[in-house]
Design an enzyme around this catalytic site. Structure first.
Site, PDB file in Angstrom:
ATOM      1  N   SER A  82      -2.559   5.459   1.527  1.00 10.03           N
ATOM      2  CA  SER A  82      -3.443   4.771   1.235  1.00 10.03           C
ATOM      3  C   SER A  82      -3.116   3.869   2.137  1.00 10.03           C
ATOM      4  O   SER A  82      -2.595   3.778   3.321  1.00 10.03           O
ATOM      5  CB  SER A  82      -3.538   3.613   0.007  1.00 10.03           C
ATOM      6  OG  SER A  82      -2.786   3.801  -1.297  1.00 10.03           O
ATOM      7  N   LEU A 129       0.788  -1.318  -0.443  1.00  9.78           N
ATOM      8  CA  LEU A 129       0.118   0.002   0.315  1.00  9.78           C
ATOM      9  C   LEU A 129       0.813   1.385   0.391  1.00  9.78           C
ATOM     10  O   LEU A 129       2.232   0.945   0.209  1.00  9.78           O
ATOM     11  CB  LEU A 129      -0.993  -0.251   1.174  1.00  9.78           C
ATOM     12  CG  LEU A 129      -2.087  -1.461   1.152  1.00  9.78           C
ATOM     13  CD1 LEU A 129      -2.662  -0.938   2.765  1.00  9.78           C
ATOM     14  CD2 LEU A 129      -3.305  -0.598   0.106  1.00  9.78           C
ATOM     15  N   ASP A 130       0.824   2.463  -0.735  1.00  6.57           N
ATOM     16  CA  ASP A 130       1.360   3.478  -0.823  1.00  6.57           C
ATOM     17  C   ASP A 130       1.241   4.089   0.398  1.00  6.57           C
ATOM     18  O   ASP A 130       0.279   3.719   1.192  1.00  6.57           O
ATOM     19  CB  ASP A 130       1.163   4.292  -2.129  1.00  6.57           C
ATOM     20  CG  ASP A 130       0.004   4.252  -2.563  1.00  6.57           C
ATOM     21  OD1 ASP A 130      -0.365   5.584  -1.433  1.00  6.57           O
ATOM     22  OD2 ASP A 130      -0.570   4.801  -3.384  1.00  6.57           O
ATOM     23  N   CYS A 131       2.292   5.280   0.391  1.00 13.33           N
ATOM     24  CA  CYS A 131       2.059   5.630   1.121  1.00 13.33           C
ATOM     25  C   CYS A 131       0.584   6.351   1.709  1.00 13.33           C
ATOM     26  O   CYS A 131       0.246   6.764   3.406  1.00 13.33           O
ATOM     27  CB  CYS A 131       2.839   7.109   1.554  1.00 13.33           C
ATOM     28  SG  CYS A 131       3.880   8.299   2.857  1.00 13.33           S
ATOM     29  N   ARG A 184      -5.192   3.330  -8.367  1.00  6.89           N
ATOM     30  CA  ARG A 184      -4.881   4.173  -8.414  1.00  6.89           C
ATOM     31  C   ARG A 184      -4.897   4.815 -10.085  1.00  6.89           C
ATOM     32  O   ARG A 184      -5.388   5.750 -10.992  1.00  6.89           O
ATOM     33  CB  ARG A 184      -3.893   4.880  -7.812  1.00  6.89           C
ATOM     34  CG  ARG A 184      -3.740   4.967  -5.885  1.00  6.89           C
ATOM     35  CD  ARG A 184      -2.873   5.380  -5.515  1.00  6.89           C
ATOM     36  NE  ARG A 184      -3.289   5.870  -3.712  1.00  6.89           N
ATOM     37  CZ  ARG A 184      -4.041   6.456  -3.211  1.00  6.89           C
ATOM     38  NH1 ARG A 184      -4.511   8.015  -3.844  1.00  6.89           N
ATOM     39  NH2 ARG A 184      -4.061   6.198  -2.076  1.00  6.89           N
TER      40      ARG A 184
END
Length: 240
Positions: free
Chosen positions: A107, A103-105, A190
């Protein structure tokens, strides 16, 4: 004690020795973050050995826990830029655990475990494990839905069709979508939304296979119950 990586990967049930050599030729095996080559050795009790960034099964006690990752935390055990990491959120866990999936920063939502075999089963696209996200977006949702629910190629990467449902929302100017995918590629939801003309304001993973995040608070974690672990394993290996 150091052993050849081919032997370690075979003994831990990852693949055959010949298959291990091929994985290393493809650059998919790392030891303590460094890419490994056929013939390299490692200590399976002291070194972190990963295939496709997922730790291989180990001899340590397996731990299964769920973490609700807040926005602003990176999904790594350490960060050279000094950003907060998910490791800090589970620092009071007695075992070393690793992120399952990415998960990106910005999310939210995450599942952690130190069962490398299960992690690989959950994250590898070939297993088709569903990952559900709640995504708050703005833009023309009606026009975007036909694009999201069919295969698309973005920046040369092929994405399978997503299952999308519009959820009730009281926030003016935005819509809330449930987006379910089985691939889990880097920033996939995204990128798919952007390609469909939508702007993502918030993204939260709420389900991994049959297991839901539920009411766990942001930044909190808990151990999974035994029946949840069995449910998760069953979902990761639907043929069992």
């Amino acid at each position: 004690m150091k052993e050849r990586l081919q032997k370690i990967l075979s003994a831990r049930g990852v693949c055959s020795r010949r298959g291990a050599e091929e994985l290393m030729r493809q650059g998919r095996v790392t030891v303590n973050g460094a890419e490994a080559s056929p013939g390299d050795q490692a200590d399976p009790e002291a070194d972190l050995i990963c295939v496709d960034s997922v730790p291989i099964p180990g001899s340590q006690r397996l731990v299964y826990l769920m973490l609700n990752k807040p926005r602003g935390y990176v999904t790594t055990l350490s960060d050279e830029r000094g950003r907060p990491t998910v490791a800090q959120l589970v620092a009071d866990c007695p075992a070393r655990v690793y992120p399952v999936g990415r998960l990106d920063c910005n999310s939210e939502g995450l599942l952690l475990t130190n069962d490398g075999a299960l992690a690989q089963a959950l994250t590898h696209p070939s297993h088709g494990v569903e990952k559900e996200y709640l995504v708050r977006v703005s833009g023309d949702v009606a026009a975007a839905l036909p694009l999201l629910t069919q295969p698309m190629t973005v920046d040369g990467v092929r994405y399978a069709a997503a299952a999308v449902a519009v959820r009730p929302s009281r926030e003016a100017g935005t819509s809330l979508l449930s987006v379910t995918i089985t691939q889990g590629k880097n920033r996939q939801v995204r990128k798919m939304c952007a390609a469909a003309g939508l702007r993502v304001h918030r993204l939260k993973r709420v389900r991994e296979g049959p297991l839901r995040l539920g009411s766990l608070g942001s930044g909190q974690w808990r151990y999974l119950q035994e029946e949840e672990v069995e449910l998760l394993k069953s979902g990761a290996n639907p043929g069992n």
